[in-house]
Scaffold this active site. Structure first.
Site, PDB file in Angstrom:
ATOM      1  N   HIS A  35      -4.917  -8.692   5.258  1.00 56.38           N
ATOM      2  CA  HIS A  35      -5.074  -7.282   4.850  1.00 56.38           C
ATOM      3  C   HIS A  35      -4.740  -7.181   3.362  1.00 56.38           C
ATOM      4  O   HIS A  35      -5.507  -6.619   2.578  1.00 56.38           O
ATOM      5  CB  HIS A  35      -4.143  -6.414   5.699  1.00 56.38           C
ATOM      6  CG  HIS A  35      -4.152  -4.954   5.374  1.00 56.38           C
ATOM      7  ND1 HIS A  35      -5.237  -4.140   5.598  1.00 56.38           N
ATOM      8  CD2 HIS A  35      -3.196  -4.155   4.840  1.00 56.38           C
ATOM      9  CE1 HIS A  35      -4.943  -2.897   5.215  1.00 56.38           C
ATOM     10  NE2 HIS A  35      -3.715  -2.882   4.749  1.00 56.38           N
TER      11      HIS A  35
ATOM     12  N   HIS B 191       0.823  -1.215   0.000  1.00 59.70           N
ATOM     13  CA  HIS B 191       0.000   0.000   0.000  1.00 59.70           C
ATOM     14  C   HIS B 191       0.861   1.270   0.000  1.00 59.70           C
ATOM     15  O   HIS B 191       1.896   1.337   0.657  1.00 59.70           O
ATOM     16  CB  HIS B 191      -0.952   0.002   1.200  1.00 59.70           C
ATOM     17  CG  HIS B 191      -2.098  -0.958   1.028  1.00 59.70           C
ATOM     18  ND1 HIS B 191      -2.808  -1.472   2.092  1.00 59.70           N
ATOM     19  CD2 HIS B 191      -2.646  -1.497  -0.086  1.00 59.70           C
ATOM     20  CE1 HIS B 191      -3.766  -2.272   1.636  1.00 59.70           C
ATOM     21  NE2 HIS B 191      -3.678  -2.316   0.321  1.00 59.70           N
TER      22      HIS B 191
HETATM   23 ZN    ZN Z   1      -2.395  -1.149   4.307  1.00 52.80          ZN
END
Ligand code: ZN
Ligand code: FE
Length: 266
Positions: A116, A61
């Site tokens: 995640h 991310h």
């Molecule tokens: Zn993340």
């Protein structure tokens, strides 16, 4: 005993709204940088420091990897150690579950912790003279856990159990300052947990004083974090009341708890 060992060498650098970039320094001030979502705070913190050892990345991310290119301009050739994931183009060394990484005075074990994201990893160390360190990105937070973006609830639960099995004095260094919001949810789920109430009050005092609530010990998380406690009778009863049905198994309980949090507003 709280300021002994690794803790004095650790520094959470605030970034963006609520991210932490972690710096870990050796005795000579050389740093290891974890999840630099932006370069600015790192360049400022290390302005007078020797060149860093390396960068560790937990997942792809942008708020965790976005600063890498600029840091590589400042320190060309700096090792950038990341999971096997082509979405992290700036990495120059790839690691996966079970690998050992030696950097400066530290030795980290890599733990694969999907949920995640599918390629999410954690770095865990246990060095002489200090507590263990766990850099776990957006999987385990203090009093909470990450959203399940790519994996399944079963994967996330298995990943959290893997982390929860580490020694109790391990210092949990996660990627976001979400502790107060997580505490509000945790108290809604398990209002009778006195240790949780104490931790929530401590976190409130830390934030009021402008301090991070991290790192937290894994022992504290095991005692307070509902996502590590979804099999406790009181929590299961809470989840059943919330969902209005009886739960099938551990994974069902965890999945419903995560879903409850997704829609929770304090
Ligand atoms: Zn993340
Ligand atoms: Fe994040």
């Amino acid at each position: 005993a709280v300021t002994t060992g690794q803790r004095m060498h650790l520094q959470p650098l605030p970034a963006f709204e609520d991210n932490y970039i972690w710096l870990l320094r050796d005795d000579g001030g050389r740093a290891l940088i974890v999840d630099p979502g932006e370069a600015g705070p790192v360049l400022a913190a290390l302005a007078d420091a020797p060149a860093p050892h390396a960068i560790l990345l937990t997942h792809h991310h942008g708020d965790h990897v976005g600063g890498v290119a600029e840091l590589l301009e400042r320190w060309p050739g700096l090792p950038v150690i990341a999971p096997h994931d082509t979405r992290i183009a700036t990495a120059n060394r790839r690691v996966g579950d079970g690998d050992m990484v030696e950097i400066g005075p530290w030795r980290f074990e890599v733990l694969g912790i999907p949920g995640h994201t599918l390629s999410h990893i954690a770095f865990c160390s246990r060095n002489a003279g200090g507590e263990g360190l766990l850099f776990c990105g957006d999987t385990l937070f203090s009093l909470g856990c990450g959203r399940i973006f790519e994996g399944t609830p079963a994967q996330m639960l298995a990943s959290l159990r893997k982390l929860a099995a580490l020694p109790g004095d391990t210092l949990v260094c996660c990627g976001h300052e979400y502790t107060l919001a997580n505490a509000a949810f945790a108290l809604a789920v398990e209002p009778g947990n006195a240790v949780l109430r104490e931790r929530a009050a401590q976190a409130r005092a830390q934030r009021d004083a402008g301090q991070p609530t991290l790192p937290a010990t894994l022992a504290s998380e095991r005692a307070c974090n509902p996502f590590l406690r979804s099999n406790e009778a009181a929590i299961r009863a809470s989840i059943e009341t919330h969902t209005g049905r009886s739960l099938d198994d551990d994974i069902d309980a965890f999945a419903e708890l995560r879903r409850w949090k997704d829609g929770f507003r304090a």
